[in-house]
Design an enzyme around this catalytic site. Sequence first.
Site, short mmCIF file in Angstrom:
data_model
loop_
_atom_site.label_atom_id
_atom_site.label_comp_id
_atom_site.label_asym_id
_atom_site.label_seq_id
_atom_site.Cartn_x
_atom_site.Cartn_y
_atom_site.Cartn_z
N SER A 170 1.09 -1.23 0.13
CA SER A 170 -0.30 -0.18 -0.43
C SER A 170 0.87 1.16 0.11
CB SER A 170 -0.91 0.09 1.38
OG SER A 170 0.06 -0.24 2.52
N CYS A 171 0.55 2.19 0.17
CA CYS A 171 1.12 4.05 -0.29
C CYS A 171 1.64 3.77 1.42
CB CYS A 171 -0.04 4.91 -0.75
SG CYS A 171 -0.65 4.47 -2.29
#
Length: 198
Positions: free
Chosen positions: A11-12
């Site tokens: 994920s970011c």
Amino acid sequence: MGAVYGYVRVSCRDQNEDRQMIAMDEMKIPKKNIYWDKQSGKDFNRPMYHRLLRKLKPNDLLYIKSIDRLGRNYEEILEQWRILTKEKKVDIVVMDMPLLDTRQGKDLMGTLIADLVLALLSYVSESERQNIRSRQREGIEAAKQKGVQFGRPPKPVPENFGQICNKWMAKEISADEAARLCNFTRSTFYNKARGRRG
């Protein structure tokens, strides 16, 4: 036996894919067959995942480090698992969970156990995602009640801000020039000037 692929997702917020890439390397998966998304697991709108889906053929083998790398939405994980194993006829190995290896136990009992484990893990994965969001909301609310300000602190106005505003209102200088003299963007200058007049 078909081709061997790997799927990696971060994920970011979770920027580090090293753990997953090391695991893929240990399985001797060719680098060109590792598909990698840097995106949230809340849904399957991921470009590299879709490219991988198009590439997979019957009897191919797909490695995933853990079920939450596939996704975090319970219903969508189950749906993608069905697409991969039933429609695409691909085998899947979830490395952190030996029970989720579709090469094992191809009989009815093996399939049932894998489906039950998958359903349970998918549910846990989505519950954790919801709990994280809930804890974040509660933490933000608690911080706000203590007076914590979120976002960037407001830019201080220069000492001569009043004089600059007066020149701008008298049309002696443009808004762009006034903003430059204050070291603001034009929109910040307008907001500060509006606040001074209001």
